[in-house]
Design an enzyme around this catalytic site. Structure first.
Site, PDB file in Angstrom:
ATOM      1  N   HIS A   1       0.965  -1.235  -0.209  1.00 11.67           N
ATOM      2  CA  HIS A   1      -0.273   0.114   0.039  1.00 11.67           C
ATOM      3  C   HIS A   1       0.857   1.191   0.024  1.00 11.67           C
ATOM      4  O   HIS A   1       0.549   1.868  -0.627  1.00 11.67           O
ATOM      5  CB  HIS A   1      -0.753  -0.121   1.336  1.00 11.67           C
ATOM      6  CG  HIS A   1      -1.752   1.284   1.630  1.00 11.67           C
ATOM      7  ND1 HIS A   1      -2.948   1.257   1.219  1.00 11.67           N
ATOM      8  CD2 HIS A   1      -1.266   2.489   2.037  1.00 11.67           C
ATOM      9  CE1 HIS A   1      -3.588   2.471   1.432  1.00 11.67           C
ATOM     10  NE2 HIS A   1      -2.508   3.201   2.216  1.00 11.67           N
ATOM     11  N   GLU A   2       2.041   1.161   0.824  1.00 11.76           N
ATOM     12  CA  GLU A   2       2.826   2.178   0.725  1.00 11.76           C
ATOM     13  C   GLU A   2       3.510   2.611  -0.292  1.00 11.76           C
ATOM     14  O   GLU A   2       3.848   3.764  -0.957  1.00 11.76           O
ATOM     15  CB  GLU A   2       3.975   2.245   1.914  1.00 11.76           C
ATOM     16  CG  GLU A   2       3.250   2.349   3.246  1.00 11.76           C
ATOM     17  CD  GLU A   2       2.324   3.763   3.769  1.00 11.76           C
ATOM     18  OE1 GLU A   2       2.826   4.632   3.180  1.00 11.76           O
ATOM     19  OE2 GLU A   2       1.452   3.614   4.358  1.00 11.76           O
ATOM     20  N   HIS A  60       1.552   4.481  -2.764  1.00 12.50           N
ATOM     21  CA  HIS A  60       1.380   5.752  -2.634  1.00 12.50           C
ATOM     22  C   HIS A  60       2.711   6.456  -3.288  1.00 12.50           C
ATOM     23  O   HIS A  60       2.388   7.660  -3.995  1.00 12.50           O
ATOM     24  CB  HIS A  60       1.343   6.341  -1.145  1.00 12.50           C
ATOM     25  CG  HIS A  60       0.264   6.137  -0.310  1.00 12.50           C
ATOM     26  ND1 HIS A  60      -1.107   6.547  -0.869  1.00 12.50           N
ATOM     27  CD2 HIS A  60      -0.042   5.525   0.760  1.00 12.50           C
ATOM     28  CE1 HIS A  60      -1.953   6.488  -0.111  1.00 12.50           C
ATOM     29  NE2 HIS A  60      -1.453   5.840   1.055  1.00 12.50           N
ATOM     30  N   GLU A  63      -6.367   6.710  -0.844  1.00 16.43           N
ATOM     31  CA  GLU A  63      -6.236   5.489  -0.041  1.00 16.43           C
ATOM     32  C   GLU A  63      -6.952   4.296  -0.900  1.00 16.43           C
ATOM     33  O   GLU A  63      -6.184   3.082  -0.855  1.00 16.43           O
ATOM     34  CB  GLU A  63      -7.206   5.610   0.977  1.00 16.43           C
ATOM     35  CG  GLU A  63      -6.467   6.330   2.253  1.00 16.43           C
ATOM     36  CD  GLU A  63      -5.035   6.101   2.325  1.00 16.43           C
ATOM     37  OE1 GLU A  63      -4.722   4.867   2.711  1.00 16.43           O
ATOM     38  OE2 GLU A  63      -4.174   6.890   2.351  1.00 16.43           O
ATOM     39  N   ASP A  93      -5.161   0.940  -2.149  1.00 11.36           N
ATOM     40  CA  ASP A  93      -5.143  -0.419  -1.856  1.00 11.36           C
ATOM     41  C   ASP A  93      -5.262  -1.117  -3.201  1.00 11.36           C
ATOM     42  O   ASP A  93      -4.765  -2.584  -3.464  1.00 11.36           O
ATOM     43  CB  ASP A  93      -6.683  -0.366  -1.265  1.00 11.36           C
ATOM     44  CG  ASP A  93      -6.530   0.091   0.246  1.00 11.36           C
ATOM     45  OD1 ASP A  93      -5.529   0.166   0.900  1.00 11.36           O
ATOM     46  OD2 ASP A  93      -7.791   0.277   0.742  1.00 11.36           O
TER      47      ASP A  93
HETATM   48 ZN   LIG Z   1      -2.455   5.073   2.829  1.00 16.14          ZN
END
Ligand SMILES: [Zn+2]
Length: 484
Positions: free
Chosen positions: A133-134, A137, A198, A202
């Site tokens: 997930h990071e 980003h 977010e 995901d």
């Molecule tokens: Zn996040």
């Protein structure tokens, strides 16, 4: 919106008239740019901010400089990066000693994991789902994009915003003042992602998880458990503040996971070894409580990972100077896996504690034959040399090591120690200067190098090396200060 689009088109046409071919690509890139040139960070600028941020973190946060754990998170992180899309920066994974569950990413591919994350993630796939997930980003440039958005709505430039964010993260109090000054008040020194960021992270993350061979259901499972655990908490963990977990996000990731083929993933021994090391050394719990935890958790663990709990108990014994107990466990473990670096590292510490550094040296020499240049083995090897007062040999190993791993403070610390034993004050100063520079303490680093240069023989090669490094550090310092 229309107006900005038009001015962009004009810009690219103007560019096409005055410069050759490359500008042609702009017609494809147009929707992606969406900002004027002055309010966009280039990848090179992002890398500069990332580097500066990392130096500030090193001086303000308890970064875990543990070669064994670093090797583990680095290999997990890069296994995911290799399966992520849109990767444009190198990635650096590191750990912060903090029991609060958190993970965050910054410009330049820097991804921090709190040690507390390991205590809550019950499998490697669960940890991997947070890391993936990071990574998303970063690859989707969410931070840069949200700052571009911010720059559009305020008189502040992108550079001023990035500079304040830098300050805010590394030194919260200074940063808030700086942010008010640049009228970027809503940023509050935190990386706040939008709900759509977010969900996008995901979505990309789960795809990466699947491609890298992890269990995609680990994402909804871990997120769901966190949400349940902290639903009524007055003080949720930091991760839930910067990455909110509303019910629809969990439902979405659960639905998405169902689109991937079901896969049985065996428990990872390395994950459990890393976790055991954190419980034993970085969780801030006493020996008795740690041993209880290992005993309790071992009973519920799959047979293939039970060794990790033995390893954890051995570490606690070792750190408690109960060397006989540590020895019997570790010698049993190394028989099962002679090349396991968790075990080799612990055995090396054990031999040194038993005043048998020579045994550590020969064990590591043998291990290095099949993994030359491995960081864990090399740093332990150098340590075994220093402990035997074989400092000249150690310096040779460490010079190569610090050249290959300039950002590992362990190498510089050992080099400083070996230099002191040899009476080489200039080399000691130079090594300590490098540690200071890694923490953005530029002036002191330059001062140490200046002293080293004065100690070196006039006109010598060594002096020339120190002087060259002073010049480099001055350039780096100016560039660093210009970012804020
Ligand atoms: Zn996040």
């Amino acid at each position: 919106m229309f107006k900005r689009m038009r001015s962009l088109v004009c810009l690219s046409v103007a560019a096409a008239l005055t410069t050759p071919a490359p500008a042609m690509a702009n017609s494809l890139d147009l929707p992606d740019i969406g900002t004027t040139a002055s309010s966009t960070l280039t990848i090179a600028q992002e890398m500069q901010y990332g580097d500066a941020y990392m130096r500030m973190l090193r001086s303000s946060k308890p970064i875990v400089n543990d070669p064994v754990l670093n090797e583990y998170i680095d290999s997990l992180g890069h296994r995911l990066v290799a399966n992520a899309s849109d990767v444009k920066t190198p990635f650096t994974f590191f750990m912060i000693r903090d029991r609060n569950i958190n993970a965050f990413a910054f410009f330049g591919g820097y991804v921090a994991l709190h040690s507390g994350l390991f205590l809550h993630a019950q499998s490697e796939s669960e940890l991997a789902s947070v890391v993936a997930h990071e990574i998303a980003h970063v690859t989707q440039r969410h931070l840069a994009r949200s700052m571009e958005e911010q720059a559009r709505r305020s008189p502040a430039t992108m550079a001023a915003l990035a500079g304040s964010l830098l300050l805010a993260i590394a030194a919260p109090e200074a940063g808030i003042a700086a942010i008010t000054a640049t009228t970027a008040g809503s940023m509050q020194g935190q990386i706040n992602y939008t709900r759509s960021n977010e969900k996008e992270a995901d979505r990309f993350g789960i795809n990466t998880l699947s491609k890298a061979g992890f269990d995609v259901n680990a994402m909804p499972r871990f997120f769901g458990r966190l949400a349940d655990e902290y639903r009524y908490a007055s003080k949720p963990p930091p991760m839930l503040l910067t990455h909110p977990l509303p019910e629809d996000r969990i439902t979405d990731s659960r639905a998405r996971a169902q689109n991937y083929p079901a896969r049985r993933v065996d428990p990872s021994l390395d994950y459990h070894l890393a976790r055991a090391r954190i419980v034993a050394r970085y969780a801030g719990i006493d020996a008795k409580a740690a041993q209880d935890w290992f005993n309790r958790t071992e009973k519920k663990a799959a047979p293939s990972v039970k060794a990790a709990f033995q390893y954890g108990k051995a570490l606690v014994h070792l750190d408690n100077k109960e060397l006989d107990q540590a020895s019997s466990i570790l010698n049993n473990l190394i028989k099962q896996q002679p090349n396991n670096r968790f075990y080799l590292d612990a055995l090396s510490d054990l031999y040194i504690a038993q005043d048998q550094a020579n045994k550590a040296q020969s064990m590591l020499e043998k291990a290095l034959q099949s993994a030359p240049n491995n960081a864990v083995l090399t740093i332990n090897y150098a340590n075994s040399l220093v402990k035997q007062d074989k400092n000249s040999e150690a310096v040779k190993v460490l010079q190569r090591y610090t050249h290959d791993n300039p950002e590992d403070v362990n190498g510089w610390h050992l080099l400083s120690e070996a230099s002191i034993h040899l009476g080489l004050s200039d080399e000691d100063l130079a090594a300590r200067a490098e540690i200071l520079a890694l923490k953005a303490n530029w002036n002191k680093a330059i001062q140490y190098y200046t002293q080293a240069s004065q100690l070196a023989e006039l006109g010598s090669l060594k002096q020339a090396r120190y002087d060259a490094r002073i010049d480099q550090l001055m350039v780096q310092r100016d560039r660093f200060l210009a970012l804020q």
